[in-house]
Design an enzyme around this catalytic site. Structure first.
Site, PDB file in Angstrom:
ATOM      1  CB  ILE A  95      -0.965   0.044   1.209  1.00  0.00           C
ATOM      2  CG1 ILE A  95      -0.207   0.093   2.539  1.00  0.00           C
ATOM      3  CG2 ILE A  95      -1.954  -1.090   1.167  1.00  0.00           C
ATOM      4  CD1 ILE A  95      -1.065   0.543   3.720  1.00  0.00           C
ATOM      5  CG  ASP A  96       3.888   1.381   2.782  1.00  0.00           C
ATOM      6  OD1 ASP A  96       2.794   1.709   3.266  1.00  0.00           O
ATOM      7  OD2 ASP A  96       4.692   0.628   3.362  1.00  0.00           O
ATOM      8  NE  ARG A 101     -14.421  19.668  17.341  1.00  0.00           N
ATOM      9  CZ  ARG A 101     -15.180  18.677  17.759  1.00  0.00           C
ATOM     10  NH1 ARG A 101     -15.336  17.607  17.021  1.00  0.00           N
ATOM     11  NH2 ARG A 101     -15.793  18.758  18.912  1.00  0.00           N
ATOM     12  CG  MET A 116      -0.599   2.834   7.866  1.00  0.00           C
ATOM     13  SD  MET A 116      -0.939   1.071   7.635  1.00  0.00           S
ATOM     14  CE  MET A 116      -1.041   0.518   9.326  1.00  0.00           C
ATOM     15  NE  ARG A 160       7.473  -0.123   7.600  1.00  0.00           N
ATOM     16  CZ  ARG A 160       7.297  -1.419   7.526  1.00  0.00           C
ATOM     17  NH1 ARG A 160       7.635  -2.081   6.448  1.00  0.00           N
ATOM     18  NH2 ARG A 160       6.779  -2.070   8.538  1.00  0.00           N
ATOM     19  CD  GLU A 212       2.994   4.355   9.039  1.00  0.00           C
ATOM     20  OE1 GLU A 212       2.322   3.961  10.003  1.00  0.00           O
ATOM     21  OE2 GLU A 212       3.421   3.599   8.146  1.00  0.00           O
ATOM     22  CG  HIS A 230      -3.386  -2.365  10.597  1.00  0.00           C
ATOM     23  ND1 HIS A 230      -3.015  -1.772  11.777  1.00  0.00           N
ATOM     24  CD2 HIS A 230      -2.282  -2.990  10.134  1.00  0.00           C
ATOM     25  CE1 HIS A 230      -1.745  -2.038  12.024  1.00  0.00           C
ATOM     26  NE2 HIS A 230      -1.277  -2.776  11.043  1.00  0.00           N
ATOM     27  CD  GLN A 256      -4.139   4.335   6.024  1.00  0.00           C
ATOM     28  OE1 GLN A 256      -3.523   5.133   5.349  1.00  0.00           O
ATOM     29  NE2 GLN A 256      -3.805   4.043   7.273  1.00  0.00           N
TER      30      GLN A 256
HETATM   31  O1  F6P Z   1       4.035  -1.646   4.655  1.00  0.00           O
HETATM   32  C1  F6P Z   1       2.669  -1.581   4.887  1.00  0.00           C
HETATM   33  C2  F6P Z   1       2.378  -1.023   6.247  1.00  0.00           C
HETATM   34  O2  F6P Z   1       0.964  -0.979   6.398  1.00  0.00           O
HETATM   35  C3  F6P Z   1       3.001   0.332   6.544  1.00  0.00           C
HETATM   36  O3  F6P Z   1       2.317   1.392   5.942  1.00  0.00           O
HETATM   37  C4  F6P Z   1       2.967   0.330   8.056  1.00  0.00           C
HETATM   38  O4  F6P Z   1       3.952   1.178   8.621  1.00  0.00           O
HETATM   39  C5  F6P Z   1       3.240  -1.113   8.401  1.00  0.00           C
HETATM   40  O5  F6P Z   1       2.901  -1.880   7.263  1.00  0.00           O
HETATM   41  C6  F6P Z   1       2.464  -1.611   9.583  1.00  0.00           C
HETATM   42  O6  F6P Z   1       2.862  -2.900   9.862  1.00  0.00           O
HETATM   43  P1  F6P Z   1       2.071  -3.888  10.823  1.00  0.00           P
HETATM   44  O7  F6P Z   1       0.929  -4.462  10.046  1.00  0.00           O
HETATM   45  O8  F6P Z   1       3.078  -4.907  11.167  1.00  0.00           O
HETATM   46  O9  F6P Z   1       1.572  -3.085  11.981  1.00  0.00           O
END
Ligand code: F6P
Length: 349
Positions: free
Chosen positions: A128-129, A164, A171, A173, A224, A279, A281
């Site tokens: 997804i990244d 507001r 997400m 990474r 994030e 998650h 997403q």
């Molecule tokens: O690489 C996909 C991802 O959803 C990132 O965007 C996120 O930082 C990471 O995996 C989260 O990992 P986990 O599912 O182990 O919490």
């Protein structure tokens, strides 16, 4: 005896994984191959979790999220005798080829196994990244952007009704692709991403400028992996838990939205709320675009296997499905270039 192809899915689950599994399986069965599911990513080859995959198993899975063959973040290079076990299981299970569906971690292992042991593997770019090099888009990204955009649209309602500031943490990474695309699509007033970190002070100034211009609400999208960055030069990465989570050494990210919201409220005096999409997403059914992309990638992977072109990864260049080396795909992360961030920044404040 028929040739046998294994399929594994590694790393975080991702919408479209099942569409790839279906495409690889259907095309390979049509060509007379036997197909095997390697369960739970590389763990399946370390521990011998291999089972047959037939037409019936892949029937009806195209719209399903997750992966029917399971996934893990197992890194055979971090398991005692892990690589030897992978090679031994591949031999005992009579695997003539493997399709590894994953992101930089899973495909990084594939690239090494191919380079060091001539392991017959081809890759499919999943995440997804959207941070994999060598391809314009990974599958799963479109779905994540769709979900995040819908959330931003819905948060607009509360932002407007209550005057507001709404902070949305997404997400991605260490890259800001999801924040960038969902922020552009959702009309965000400020977007903060790791590659082009605007300061907390500048973000607050943009919010204040909007309010001075007569808009009583703002939408702020933060990735994030954005480090809280200050005019003084100080930078802080907000991690959910201060520990490495997996065998690839990744820290759990999460929490920057909350920290940023507190800063905005304190510095501007505007009531601020935060939503962390997490998650959600990655969950649920893939968009039509991801189903189509995943299907094209799966067919290409099966073709690469048929042609014996191992060490390659299916990739999207423009609208063409091509192939690139696994080495190129995993050499570095694909980050958001300045020109892309400029598109978003044209609408800030
Ligand atoms: O690489 C996909 C991802 O959803 C990132 O965007 C996120 O930082 C990471 O995996 C989260 O990992 P986990 O599912 O182990 O919490």
């Amino acid at each position: 005896m028929a040739q046998r192809i294994g399929i594994l899915t590694g790393g975080g689950d991702c919408p479209g994984l099942n569409a790839v599994i279906r495409a690889v399986t259907r095309r390979s069965l049509d060509r007379g191959w036997e197909v095997a599911a390697v369960r739970e990513g590389w763990r399946g080859l370390v521990d011998g979790l291999v089972e047959p995959l037939g037409r019936r198993e892949v029937s009806g899975i195209l719209p399903r999220g997750g992966t029917i063959i399971g996934t893990s973040r197992t890194n055979p290079y971090k398991v005692e005798d892990g690589v030897e076990k992978v090679l031994a299981v591949a031999r005992s299970e009579r695997l003539d080829a493997l399709v590894a569906i994953g992101g930089e971690d899973t495909l990084g292992v594939a690239a090494r196994l191919h380079a060091e042991h001539a392991f017959p593997v081809v890759g499919v770019p999943k995440t997804i990244d959207n941070d994999l090099n060598g391809t314009d888009y990974t599958f799963g990204f479109d779905t994540a952007v769709f979900i995040a955009t819908e959330a931003i649209d819905r948060l607009h309602t509360t932002a407007e009704s209550h005057n507001r500031v709404m902070v949305v943490e997404v997400m991605g990474r260490h890259t800001g692709w999801i924040a960038l695309h969902s922020g552009i699509a959702g009309g965000a007033d400020v977007i903060l991403i790791p590659e082009h970190p605007i300061t907390v002070e500048d973000a607050c100034a943009l919010v204040e400028k909007r309010h001075e211009g007569g808009k009583d609400f703002s939408i702020v999208v933060v990735s994030e992996g954005y480090e809280l960055t200050y005019a003084s030069g100080e930078r802080t990465l907000v991690a959910g838990e201060a520990r490495a989570t997996d065998q690839f050494g990744h820290v759990v990210l999460g929490g920057v939205g909350d920290a940023l919201a507190r800063e905005i409220e304190q510095r501007t005096g505007f009531e601020t709320r935060v939503t962390v999409l997490g998650h959600v997403q990655r969950g649920g059914t893939p968009t039509p675009r991801d189903r189509v992309l995943a299907t094209r990638y799966g067919l290409k992977a099966a073709d690469l296997v048929q042609e014996g072109r191992f060490g390659r990864m299916a990739a999207l260049h423009g609208d063409e499905i091509v192939d690139v080396s696994l080495e190129e795909a995993t050499a570095e992360l694909k980050t958001v270039p300045p020109a892309w961030y400029d598109v978003a920044a044209a609408f800030f404040g």
